[in-house]
Design a protein around this motif. Structure first.
Motif, PDB file in Angstrom:
ATOM      1  N   TRP A   1      48.024 -69.616 -21.136  1.00 56.62           N
ATOM      2  CA  TRP A   1      47.357 -68.139 -21.317  1.00 56.62           C
ATOM      3  C   TRP A   1      47.703 -67.775 -22.732  1.00 56.62           C
ATOM      4  O   TRP A   1      48.509 -67.850 -23.463  1.00 56.62           O
ATOM      5  N   GLY A   2      46.377 -67.412 -23.273  1.00 54.87           N
ATOM      6  CA  GLY A   2      46.268 -67.082 -24.658  1.00 54.87           C
ATOM      7  C   GLY A   2      46.567 -68.359 -25.583  1.00 54.87           C
ATOM      8  O   GLY A   2      47.374 -68.418 -26.495  1.00 54.87           O
ATOM      9  N   ALA A   3      45.830 -69.372 -25.318  1.00 52.18           N
ATOM     10  CA  ALA A   3      45.812 -70.638 -25.820  1.00 52.18           C
ATOM     11  C   ALA A   3      45.825 -70.762 -27.449  1.00 52.18           C
ATOM     12  O   ALA A   3      46.157 -71.735 -27.952  1.00 52.18           O
ATOM     13  N   GLY A   4      45.061 -69.553 -28.018  1.00 55.14           N
ATOM     14  CA  GLY A   4      44.895 -69.863 -29.350  1.00 55.14           C
ATOM     15  C   GLY A   4      44.112 -71.027 -29.746  1.00 55.14           C
ATOM     16  O   GLY A   4      43.048 -71.448 -29.407  1.00 55.14           O
ATOM     17  N   GLY A   5      44.883 -71.707 -30.941  1.00 57.30           N
ATOM     18  CA  GLY A   5      44.363 -72.951 -31.441  1.00 57.30           C
ATOM     19  C   GLY A   5      44.837 -74.220 -30.547  1.00 57.30           C
ATOM     20  O   GLY A   5      44.298 -75.306 -31.050  1.00 57.30           O
ATOM     21  N   GLY A   6      45.465 -74.076 -29.457  1.00 59.28           N
ATOM     22  CA  GLY A   6      45.677 -75.323 -28.627  1.00 59.28           C
ATOM     23  C   GLY A   6      46.915 -75.891 -29.180  1.00 59.28           C
ATOM     24  O   GLY A   6      47.010 -77.035 -28.504  1.00 59.28           O
ATOM     25  N   TYR A   7      47.880 -75.445 -29.786  1.00 62.99           N
ATOM     26  CA  TYR A   7      49.092 -76.079 -30.227  1.00 62.99           C
ATOM     27  C   TYR A   7      49.917 -76.555 -29.004  1.00 62.99           C
ATOM     28  O   TYR A   7      50.142 -77.838 -28.761  1.00 62.99           O
ATOM     29  N   TYR A   8      49.925 -75.809 -27.866  1.00 62.69           N
ATOM     30  CA  TYR A   8      50.785 -76.087 -26.614  1.00 62.69           C
ATOM     31  C   TYR A   8      49.772 -76.824 -25.594  1.00 62.69           C
ATOM     32  O   TYR A   8      50.291 -77.628 -24.599  1.00 62.69           O
TER      33      TYR A   8
ATOM     34  N   ARG B   1      46.257 -80.896 -14.945  1.00 64.40           N
ATOM     35  CA  ARG B   1      45.114 -80.144 -15.339  1.00 64.40           C
ATOM     36  C   ARG B   1      45.811 -78.913 -16.208  1.00 64.40           C
ATOM     37  O   ARG B   1      46.852 -78.318 -15.804  1.00 64.40           O
ATOM     38  N   VAL B   2      45.109 -78.739 -17.466  1.00 63.24           N
ATOM     39  CA  VAL B   2      45.569 -77.552 -18.223  1.00 63.24           C
ATOM     40  C   VAL B   2      44.475 -76.829 -18.411  1.00 63.24           C
ATOM     41  O   VAL B   2      43.287 -77.188 -18.984  1.00 63.24           O
ATOM     42  N   TYR B   3      44.492 -75.253 -17.868  1.00 62.81           N
ATOM     43  CA  TYR B   3      43.653 -74.500 -18.332  1.00 62.81           C
ATOM     44  C   TYR B   3      43.838 -73.610 -19.602  1.00 62.81           C
ATOM     45  O   TYR B   3      44.555 -72.832 -19.447  1.00 62.81           O
ATOM     46  N   ALA B   4      42.965 -73.832 -20.409  1.00 65.90           N
ATOM     47  CA  ALA B   4      43.324 -73.194 -21.766  1.00 65.90           C
ATOM     48  C   ALA B   4      42.546 -71.599 -21.679  1.00 65.90           C
ATOM     49  O   ALA B   4      41.481 -71.733 -21.576  1.00 65.90           O
ATOM     50  N   ILE B   5      43.339 -70.638 -21.643  1.00 63.98           N
ATOM     51  CA  ILE B   5      42.683 -69.349 -21.374  1.00 63.98           C
ATOM     52  C   ILE B   5      42.678 -68.764 -22.798  1.00 63.98           C
ATOM     53  O   ILE B   5      43.724 -68.492 -23.408  1.00 63.98           O
ATOM     54  N   ASN B   6      41.561 -67.982 -22.954  1.00 65.57           N
ATOM     55  CA  ASN B   6      41.068 -67.678 -24.561  1.00 65.57           C
ATOM     56  C   ASN B   6      40.283 -66.462 -24.570  1.00 65.57           C
ATOM     57  O   ASN B   6      39.233 -66.664 -23.565  1.00 65.57           O
ATOM     58  N   SER B   7      40.315 -65.669 -25.153  1.00 64.48           N
ATOM     59  CA  SER B   7      39.228 -64.438 -25.347  1.00 64.48           C
ATOM     60  C   SER B   7      38.240 -65.176 -26.560  1.00 64.48           C
ATOM     61  O   SER B   7      38.749 -65.887 -27.609  1.00 64.48           O
ATOM     62  N   PRO B   8      36.917 -65.049 -26.521  1.00 62.44           N
ATOM     63  CA  PRO B   8      35.859 -65.582 -27.319  1.00 62.44           C
ATOM     64  C   PRO B   8      36.262 -65.132 -28.745  1.00 62.44           C
ATOM     65  O   PRO B   8      36.040 -66.226 -29.588  1.00 62.44           O
ATOM     66  N   ALA B   9      36.881 -64.021 -29.160  1.00 64.35           N
ATOM     67  CA  ALA B   9      37.062 -63.725 -30.381  1.00 64.35           C
ATOM     68  C   ALA B   9      38.286 -64.661 -31.100  1.00 64.35           C
ATOM     69  O   ALA B   9      38.116 -64.638 -32.440  1.00 64.35           O
TER      70      ALA B   9
ATOM     71  N   LEU C   1      40.637 -78.013 -19.699  1.00 62.60           N
ATOM     72  CA  LEU C   1      39.305 -77.321 -19.509  1.00 62.60           C
ATOM     73  C   LEU C   1      39.519 -75.915 -20.159  1.00 62.60           C
ATOM     74  O   LEU C   1      40.701 -75.175 -20.143  1.00 62.60           O
ATOM     75  N   SER C   2      38.706 -75.795 -21.216  1.00 63.85           N
ATOM     76  CA  SER C   2      38.659 -74.638 -22.155  1.00 63.85           C
ATOM     77  C   SER C   2      38.017 -73.519 -21.553  1.00 63.85           C
ATOM     78  O   SER C   2      36.843 -73.816 -21.127  1.00 63.85           O
ATOM     79  N   LEU C   3      38.721 -72.223 -21.155  1.00 64.41           N
ATOM     80  CA  LEU C   3      37.913 -71.143 -20.442  1.00 64.41           C
ATOM     81  C   LEU C   3      38.213 -70.175 -21.342  1.00 64.41           C
ATOM     82  O   LEU C   3      38.968 -69.601 -21.955  1.00 64.41           O
ATOM     83  N   LEU C   4      36.714 -69.351 -21.598  1.00 61.08           N
ATOM     84  CA  LEU C   4      36.672 -68.276 -22.550  1.00 61.08           C
ATOM     85  C   LEU C   4      36.244 -67.167 -21.670  1.00 61.08           C
ATOM     86  O   LEU C   4      35.254 -67.113 -20.933  1.00 61.08           O
ATOM     87  N   ALA C   5      36.972 -65.956 -22.006  1.00 64.95           N
ATOM     88  CA  ALA C   5      36.469 -64.780 -21.395  1.00 64.95           C
ATOM     89  C   ALA C   5      37.211 -63.587 -21.916  1.00 64.95           C
ATOM     90  O   ALA C   5      38.145 -63.631 -22.635  1.00 64.95           O
ATOM     91  N   PRO C   6      36.509 -62.263 -22.011  1.00 66.74           N
ATOM     92  CA  PRO C   6      37.187 -61.305 -22.330  1.00 66.74           C
ATOM     93  C   PRO C   6      38.414 -61.025 -21.806  1.00 66.74           C
ATOM     94  O   PRO C   6      38.632 -61.207 -20.578  1.00 66.74           O
TER      95      PRO C   6
ATOM     96  N   PHE D   1      51.789 -70.818 -18.542  1.00 67.63           N
ATOM     97  CA  PHE D   1      52.673 -70.735 -19.760  1.00 67.63           C
ATOM     98  C   PHE D   1      52.058 -70.030 -20.859  1.00 67.63           C
ATOM     99  O   PHE D   1      50.834 -70.056 -21.258  1.00 67.63           O
ATOM    100  N   ALA D   2      52.845 -69.039 -21.206  1.00 69.62           N
ATOM    101  CA  ALA D   2      52.382 -68.011 -22.467  1.00 69.62           C
ATOM    102  C   ALA D   2      53.295 -67.869 -23.586  1.00 69.62           C
ATOM    103  O   ALA D   2      54.440 -67.508 -23.318  1.00 69.62           O
ATOM    104  N   HIS D   3      52.536 -68.423 -24.638  1.00 67.74           N
ATOM    105  CA  HIS D   3      53.375 -68.789 -26.045  1.00 67.74           C
ATOM    106  C   HIS D   3      53.047 -67.541 -26.951  1.00 67.74           C
ATOM    107  O   HIS D   3      51.686 -67.592 -27.405  1.00 67.74           O
ATOM    108  N   LEU D   4      53.857 -66.376 -27.051  1.00 66.15           N
ATOM    109  CA  LEU D   4      53.365 -65.597 -28.057  1.00 66.15           C
ATOM    110  C   LEU D   4      52.503 -64.563 -27.809  1.00 66.15           C
ATOM    111  O   LEU D   4      51.528 -64.119 -28.558  1.00 66.15           O
ATOM    112  N   GLU D   5      52.067 -64.566 -26.393  1.00 64.77           N
ATOM    113  CA  GLU D   5      50.862 -63.883 -25.823  1.00 64.77           C
ATOM    114  C   GLU D   5      51.177 -62.936 -24.792  1.00 64.77           C
ATOM    115  O   GLU D   5      50.457 -62.055 -24.995  1.00 64.77           O
TER     116      GLU D   5
END
Length: 252
Positions: free
Chosen positions: A72-79, A92-100, A118-123, A138-142
């Motif tokens: 959750w809030g994967a950022g640059g994908g470190y984790y 499976r890992v779903y990388a949740i990010n905001s488009p910004a 799987l990279s998932l972009l959504a507001p 998993f939510a790292h600093l998010e």
């Protein structure tokens, strides 16, 4: 006393010798160590390891091979890439990010190296997880960003209980939620997040337990005693060296 059969003694000795001579089974490779050593990881991410201590964090998180986990809030994908190796090709890992906050070139490299990502972009307001689809979140600093409000970053005020209700529905029974964040002072969470980008761990625990999750434990491997908690996390004095908590919850 009955005499001891020589055949029985010889048989026992033969079994003992056979057991001693049998080659030992090779120890299973540590999936966390293998993930950290993965040659696909960037040098920039490797430089963060000393401070982030992913070996201890992921050991505490305890995700297993074959699991489906949302970063959750994967950022640059470190984790994300570390989790991808830990859960393995059947996971499976779903990388949740905001488009910004997502950089296409970074995610193209990660998904090419890790087909189970799987990279998932959504507001922020549209980040909804499918019911019964996950073994973990998993939510790292998010987590603190659930309380973040910013017109600049297109991040409206979220209904936090509704978000956590969705998390509870998404995680299968027995699944876990692991949250790492900057320790913040007590008080109104929106005000604390707006000022410091931190959150009180007691608030996080109350939120998750209020949503139905059961507290499983905490780890202090990222605890720092020289962080005063009342400065912003981007302040040069503490940036990259904040006091961070790790909490784990289970979906009953």
């Amino acid at each position: 006393m009955k005499p001891i059969s020589m055949l029985a003694v010889l048989g026992a000795l033969a079994l003992a010798h056979s057991a001693a001579a049998a080659p030992k089974k090779a120890a299973k490779a540590d999936p966390v160590a293998a993930a950290i050593a993965d040659s696909h990881r960037s040098d920039a991410n490797r430089k963060l390891d000393e401070n982030r201590m992913p070996d201890k964090v992921l050991a505490f998180a305890g995700f297993k091979a074959g699991s489906a986990v949302a970063d959750w809030g994967a950022g640059g994908g470190y984790y994300t890439e570390l989790l991808a190796d830990v859960v393995g090709p059947k996971g499976r890992v779903y990388a949740i990010n905001s488009p910004a906050f997502a950089k296409p070139e970074v995610w193209a490299a990660i998904t090419q190296a890790h087909p189970n990502v799987l990279s998932l972009l959504a507001p922020a307001q549209a980040q909804v997880l499918a019911p019964g689809s996950l073994d973990g979140i998993f939510a790292h600093l998010e987590y603190h960003d659930l309380y973040f409000v910013s017109e600049k970053y297109q991040h409206p005020a979220l209904d936090v209980p509704a978000v956590l209700k969705n998390w509870f529905a998404a995680v299968r029974p027995g699944g876990t939620v692991v949250i790492i964040d900057h320790v913040g002072p007590a008080g109104d969470p929106r005000a604390v997040v707006d000022k410091y980008h931190r959150i009180d761990p007691a608030r996080v625990r109350a939120d998750l337990e209020g949503a139905g999750f059961v507290f499983e434990g905490s780890s202090d491997v990222l605890h720092r005693t020289d962080d005063p908690h009342d400065v912003g996390v981007f302040d040069p004095a503490v940036r990259g060296k904040t006091d961070r908590f790790i909490l784990k919850f289970r979906r009953p």
